[in-house]
Scaffold this motif. Structure first.
Motif, PDB file in Angstrom:
ATOM      1  N   ASP A 184      16.915  48.113  36.790  1.00  0.00           N
ATOM      2  CA  ASP A 184      16.420  49.161  35.902  1.00  0.00           C
ATOM      3  C   ASP A 184      17.149  49.154  34.564  1.00  0.00           C
ATOM      4  N   LEU A 191      13.828  46.781  26.705  1.00  0.00           N
ATOM      5  CA  LEU A 191      12.866  47.588  25.948  1.00  0.00           C
ATOM      6  C   LEU A 191      13.499  48.174  24.694  1.00  0.00           C
ATOM      7  N   GLY A 192      14.750  47.799  24.436  1.00  0.00           N
ATOM      8  CA  GLY A 192      15.366  48.194  23.179  1.00  0.00           C
ATOM      9  C   GLY A 192      16.332  49.353  23.282  1.00  0.00           C
ATOM     10  N   ALA A 193      16.545  49.898  24.474  1.00  0.00           N
ATOM     11  CA  ALA A 193      17.463  51.024  24.610  1.00  0.00           C
ATOM     12  C   ALA A 193      18.896  50.546  24.416  1.00  0.00           C
ATOM     13  N   GLN A 197      21.619  55.275  25.819  1.00  0.00           N
ATOM     14  CA  GLN A 197      20.259  55.679  26.223  1.00  0.00           C
ATOM     15  C   GLN A 197      19.945  55.168  27.625  1.00  0.00           C
ATOM     16  N   TYR A 201      18.951  57.947  30.251  1.00  0.00           N
ATOM     17  CA  TYR A 201      17.552  58.030  30.680  1.00  0.00           C
ATOM     18  C   TYR A 201      17.269  57.304  31.987  1.00  0.00           C
ATOM     19  N   ASN A 206      18.699  58.068  38.174  1.00  0.00           N
ATOM     20  CA  ASN A 206      18.675  57.327  39.430  1.00  0.00           C
ATOM     21  C   ASN A 206      19.766  57.768  40.389  1.00  0.00           C
TER      22      ASN A 206
ATOM     23  N   PHE B  86      10.783  52.520  36.117  1.00  0.00           N
ATOM     24  CA  PHE B  86      11.676  53.665  36.257  1.00  0.00           C
ATOM     25  C   PHE B  86      11.020  54.672  37.197  1.00  0.00           C
ATOM     26  N   MET B  89      10.090  58.347  36.264  1.00  0.00           N
ATOM     27  CA  MET B  89       9.225  58.605  35.105  1.00  0.00           C
ATOM     28  C   MET B  89       7.779  58.328  35.487  1.00  0.00           C
ATOM     29  N   PHE B  97       8.516  54.235  27.071  1.00  0.00           N
ATOM     30  CA  PHE B  97       9.983  54.234  26.987  1.00  0.00           C
ATOM     31  C   PHE B  97      10.515  53.430  25.802  1.00  0.00           C
ATOM     32  N   GLY B  98       9.971  52.227  25.633  1.00  0.00           N
ATOM     33  CA  GLY B  98      10.453  51.345  24.565  1.00  0.00           C
ATOM     34  C   GLY B  98      10.266  51.942  23.175  1.00  0.00           C
ATOM     35  N   LYS B 100      10.104  55.366  22.695  1.00  0.00           N
ATOM     36  CA  LYS B 100      10.887  56.597  22.664  1.00  0.00           C
ATOM     37  C   LYS B 100      12.349  56.337  22.296  1.00  0.00           C
ATOM     38  N   VAL B 101      12.896  55.211  22.716  1.00  0.00           N
ATOM     39  CA  VAL B 101      14.317  54.968  22.471  1.00  0.00           C
ATOM     40  C   VAL B 101      14.586  54.361  21.087  1.00  0.00           C
ATOM     41  N   ARG B 102      13.553  54.185  20.303  1.00  0.00           N
ATOM     42  CA  ARG B 102      13.776  53.679  18.946  1.00  0.00           C
ATOM     43  C   ARG B 102      14.450  54.733  18.087  1.00  0.00           C
ATOM     44  N   ARG B 149       4.184  48.095  29.910  1.00  0.00           N
ATOM     45  CA  ARG B 149       5.442  48.594  29.368  1.00  0.00           C
ATOM     46  C   ARG B 149       6.107  47.541  28.481  1.00  0.00           C
ATOM     47  N   ALA B 150       6.051  46.285  28.944  1.00  0.00           N
ATOM     48  CA  ALA B 150       6.666  45.216  28.161  1.00  0.00           C
ATOM     49  C   ALA B 150       5.909  44.987  26.854  1.00  0.00           C
ATOM     50  N   ILE B 153       6.298  47.422  23.216  1.00  0.00           N
ATOM     51  CA  ILE B 153       7.240  47.257  22.110  1.00  0.00           C
ATOM     52  C   ILE B 153       6.785  46.165  21.148  1.00  0.00           C
TER      53      ILE B 153
END
Ligand SMILES: Nc1ncnc2c1ncn2[C@@H]1O[C@H](COP(=O)(O)OP(=O)(O)OP(=O)(O)O)[C@@H](O)[C@H]1O
Ligand SMILES: [Mg+2]
Lengths: 294, 346
Positions: A184, A191-193, A197, A201, A206, B86, B89, B97-98, B100-102, B149-150, B153
C-alpha cells in the motif's frame, strides 16, 4: 466405519454433541469451576472495592476524592499518562515501522529489547533508574550540579512509566504491519504522495484499530503501574503520589473509605478498558487476530 | 515517452537479480516482459518505476536521466500484482488519491477530482461503483480500479506487474483484449510483466524474453516465434526439437550422414540443431535428410503430431503433419527442417 447415510439423518445438535467427549455433568462442573474462579478472584474484589468505598455513604466517598492529596494524585496520574501514552505511540509506531518494513542489522536485537519490560520485574526497572539518577548514581552528580531533579519527582515517574509501558503499542503493531507489507505504501508513493501523506492517508488508517488497542492497554498500565513508580517516586504526599501509591498510603493509615474510593476510580478505569477492548475485538476481530502476541 | 534502460545491474545483498540489462522502449509501445519465475521481470519493472535503485547503469525517460529521481518525480503509473488498493477508501477515493495528494495549483478542486474519477471509471467500464469499497469488488473489478487509479495521474509510463495473474482464464482473456483497447485509445507507453507466453505474444507490440537476470531476446511475436536466437528461447517459447549434430566441411551431419543442410559459417565440430515441429519439409526419398521410425502419433487440433525415433541413439523428435498426409500412415518418415538454427553443443 461410520455410515454417512445414517449420520445425515441425525439432528444437527445431536451430531455436534457426539463430537464433544465430555458428558453433560462434566461440562457443567467445568463451567462452574471457571465461573467460581472468576467470581472469587475478579468479581468479588470488584464488588468489595465499591462496597468499601461507599461504606460511609456517598458524601464520604466524594469527600475522599476531592480532598487535596487525592486530587493531586489523580492529577499526577493523568499527567503521567498524558505524557507517557503519546511518547509510547510515537515510539511504538517508529519501532514497528522499522522492524516490519526495513531490513537492517540488529533487528532481532531490537525486537528482543522491546520485550524486555515484559520480562523484567517493574521493581527492578525502578531500581535501574535509582542507580542511574540517584544521588550516588551514575548521572547523579552531574544532575545535582545542574540542579535537575529526576528521582523523587515527576520526571522520574514519567520515565519509569514509559519504560514499563513501551512494549504495548509496538507489540500490537509489529505483526499487523508485517502482515500488511509494503504494497500500500509503495502504491501511494507511486501515485505521487510524499512520506508524510503516505503515513497519514494510508499507513495510519491501516493500523488504526491495532493502534487504538495498544493505546488502550498502554494507558491502563500507565495509570495502574505500581512497582516501578513506587521505587522512584519517594511517596511525597500531594507531590509525587500517583493514584496507586495514594491508595497504598491511605490503606496503611487505616483510611479504608479513602483508599477504596480512589481504588474504585482505578477499578472503573479497568472496567472501561475492558468494555472498549471487547468492543474493539468484536468489531475488528479479524484485523486484531494477527496481533495476539501476549 | 521513450524509456531507455542502459546497462543496468541490480544486486540484492550481493545476489545479482539483473546483469547488465539494456532495453529501448519506444513511445506509445505496449511491451511485455516474459520469463520464468525468478528471471528478474518484477525487478526490472520496479527499477523503471523507481521503486528500486540500480546498482549500476542508468534509466532514461526521454533524454532525461531518471536514475536518481524518486518514484514521485518519475510520474509513472504502477499496477501491483495484488492491486494494493487502499482498503479503507472507496473506489472513487482510490482513483482520486493521486490527484488529492498533489500540492499547490496542480491539485484540482475536490469536485474536479470526483469528476475525473467517474470519467476513469467509465473508461474501465465500472460506472456507478464509485461508493464501493475494494472488499466489495470481484478480482477483475479490483484489477480495473487499480488500472484507473494508476492512469488518474496521467503517467508518462504505465507499468503493470502480472496484471492478470490472480484471475481465472476466462476473465484473463477478456481483460487482455480490453487492456489492448485501452492502450490503443490512450496511447500510454506500457510495460507489463507476465509469465504467460500466450498473453505476451498476443497482446504486446514487442516481447522481451528474460532468463536468469538477462534479456535473451527482444522482438515481435513473429520474431520471437520464428527466429529464436538462443536455445533458451527455443525451449521456453512454443515447442521445439533439439538434436545433437556435427558440422563438417560446412555441412550438418547427424550420426555419420549429412542431412542436407549447409552451415558454411558455423564452426566445425559438435553442435545442437534446433527446429520447430511445424517448420519441416517432408521428403520421399532420402539423400540428405533426417529419417526416423514412427514411435507415436496423436491428433492435436487441426494437425497430427508424430514422434520419431532417430538413429542408433533413438533420439526422439516431434514433427507436425497435415491431418490427411499419407506419411502419417507409414512406419518411417523422412524430413528436413525448414527453419532451423545451430548452437554450440551444450
Ligand atoms: N527484495 C529482494 N531481496 C532479495 N532478493 C530479491 C528481492 N527481490 C527479488 N529478489 C531476487 O531477485 C530475483 C529476481 O526476482 P524477480 O522478483 O524480479 O523475479 P520475477 O521474474 O518477477 O519472478 P516471478 O515470475 O516469480 O514474479 C529472484 O531470484 C529473487 O529471489
Ligand atoms: Mg514477479
Amino acid at each position: 466405519m461410520a455410515d454417512p447415510e445414517i449420520k445425515s439423518y441425525e439432528p444437527y445438535h445431536e451430531s455436534r454433541s457426539a463430537a464433544v467427549t465430555e458428558s453433560r455433568p462434566a461440562q457443567a462442573v467445568l463451567m462452574a469451576i471457571a465461573f467460581a474462579f472468576l467470581g472469587i478472584f475478579l468479581l468479588l474484589p470488584l464488588i468489595i472495592v465499591f462496597h468499601e468505598a461507599l461504606a460511609k455513604g456517598i458524601g464520604a466517598y466524594t469527600q475522599a476524592l476531592v480532598e487535596p492529596d487525592a486530587r493531586s494524585a489523580i492529577h499526577l496520574t493523568l499527567l503521567v499518562a498524558a505524557i507517557s501514552v503519546p511518547l509510547n505511540v510515537v515510539f511504538g509506531i517508529s519501532a514497528a515501522w522499522a522492524i516490519a518494513k526495513f531490513e537492517f542489522k540488529g533487528k532481532a536485537f531490537l525486537t528482543t529489547l522491546i520485550d524486555l519490560p515484559f520480562s523484567v520485574s517493574p521493581v527492578i526497572s525502578g531500581l535501574v533508574y535509582v542507580l542511574l539518577f540517584g544521588a550516588q548514581g551514575l548521572l547523579g552528580g552531574w544532575l545535582k550540579m545542574h540542579g535537575i531533579q529526576i528521582l523523587f519527582a515527576v520526571p522520574g515517574i514519567v520515565l519509569a512509566t514509559v519504560f514499563v509501558t513501551f512494549p504495548f503499542v509496538a507489540r500490537e503493531l509489529i505483526p499487523l504491519m508485517q502482515e500488511q507489507g509494503n504494497g500500500d505504501e509503495e502504491a501511494a508513493l507511486s501515485l505521487g504522495a510524499n512520506g508524510w501523506q503516505t503515513f497519514w492517508y494510508v499507513t495510519l488508517p491501516n493500523i488504526k484499530w491495532g493502534l487504538l488497542y495498544g493505546v488502550l492497554l498502554c494507558n491502563a498500565r500507565a495509570m495502574g503501574e505500581f512497582g516501578a513508580v513506587s521505587v522512584v517516586s519517594g511517596h511525597i504526599r500531594g507531590l509525587t503520589n500517583t493514584m496507586p501509591l495514594h491508595v497504598e498510603i491511605l490503606y496503611n493509615e487505616y483510611n479504608a473509605v479513602g483508599a477504596f474510593a480512589v481504588a474504585s476510580l482505578l477499578a472503573g478505569l479497568a472496567l472501561v478498558t475492558l468494555v472498549l477492548k471487547t468492543l474493539l475485538e468484536m468489531r475488528y476481530g479479524a484485523e486484531l487476530a494477527a496481533t495476539r502476541g501476549h | 515517452m521513450e524509456v531507455r534502460v542502459a546497462n543496468v545491474r541490480k544486486e540484492f545483498e550481493r545476489f545479482p537479480a539483473l546483469h547488465d540489462v539494456s532495453l529501448d522502449i519506444k513511445s506509445g509501445e505496449l511491451i511485455a516482459l516474459l520469463g520464468p519465475s525468478g528471471s528478474g521481470k518484477t525487478t526490472l519493472l520496479r527499477l523503471i518505476a523507481g521503486l528500486e535503485r540500480p546498482t549500476r547503469g542508468k534509466i532514461f525517460f526521454g533524454d532525461e536521466d531518471a536514475s536518481q529521481k524518486s518514484i514521485q518525480e518519475r510520474n509513472v503509473g504502477f499496477v501491483f500484482q495484488h492491486y494494493a488498493l487502499f482498503r479503507h477508501m472507496t473506489v472513487a477515493d482510490n482513483i482520486g488519491f493521486g490527484l488529492k495528494v498533489r500540492h499547490g495549483p496542480s491539485r484540482p478542486p475536490a469536485q474536479e477530482i470526483r469528476r475525473r474519477a467517474s470519467e476513469l471509471l467509465d473508461l474501465v467500464q465500472l460506472s456507478g461503483l464509485e461508493k464501493r469499497y475494494p472488499a466489495q469488488l470481484s478480482g477483475g473489478q479490483r484489477q480495473r480500479v487499480a488500472l484507473a487509479r494508476a492512469m488518474a495521474i496521467e503517467p508518462k509510463v504505465l507499468l503493470l506487474d502480472e496484471p492478470f495473474g490472480a484471475l481465472d482464464a476466462q476473465v484473463r482473456r477478456e481483460l487482455r483484449r480490453w487492456l489492448r483497447e485501452i492502450h490503443d485509445r490512450t496511447g500510454h507507453t506500457t510495460v507489463f510483466v507476465t509469465h504467460d507466453q500466450e498473453e505476451a505474444l498476443e497482446l504486446a507490440d514487442r516481447v522481451v524474453v528474460m532468463s536468469q537476470g538477462r534479456i535473451e531476446q527482444v522482438g515481435t511475436a513473429d520474431d520471437i516465434y520464428d527466429t529464436p536466437n538462443s536455445p533458451f528461447v527455443y525451449g521456453f517459447i512454443g515447442e521445439s526439437n533439439a538434436l545433437p549434430v556435427k558440422v563438417e566441411n560446412g555441412e550438418i551431419w547427424l550420426a555419420d550422414r549429412p542431412i542436407g543442410l549447409a552451415a558454411p559459417h558455423a564452426p566445425e565440430g559438435d553442435a545442437t540443431l534446433y527446429f520447430r515441429p511445424h517448420d519441416v519439409e517432408l521428403l520421399d526419398g532420402c539423400s540428405g535428410c533426417i529419417a526416423g521410425t514412427v514411435a507415436a502419433s496423436r491428433r492435436v487440433a487441426g494437425t497430427r503430431r508424430v514422434e520419431l525415433e532417430i538413429g542408433g541413439q533413438r533420439q526422439r523428435v516431434e514433427i507436425e503433419l497435415p491431418v490427411g498426409h499419407p506419411a502419417a500412415q507409414k512406419s518411417r518418415v523422412a524430413f528436413r527442417p525448414g527453419r532451423w538454427k545451430l548452437f554450440p553443443a551444450a
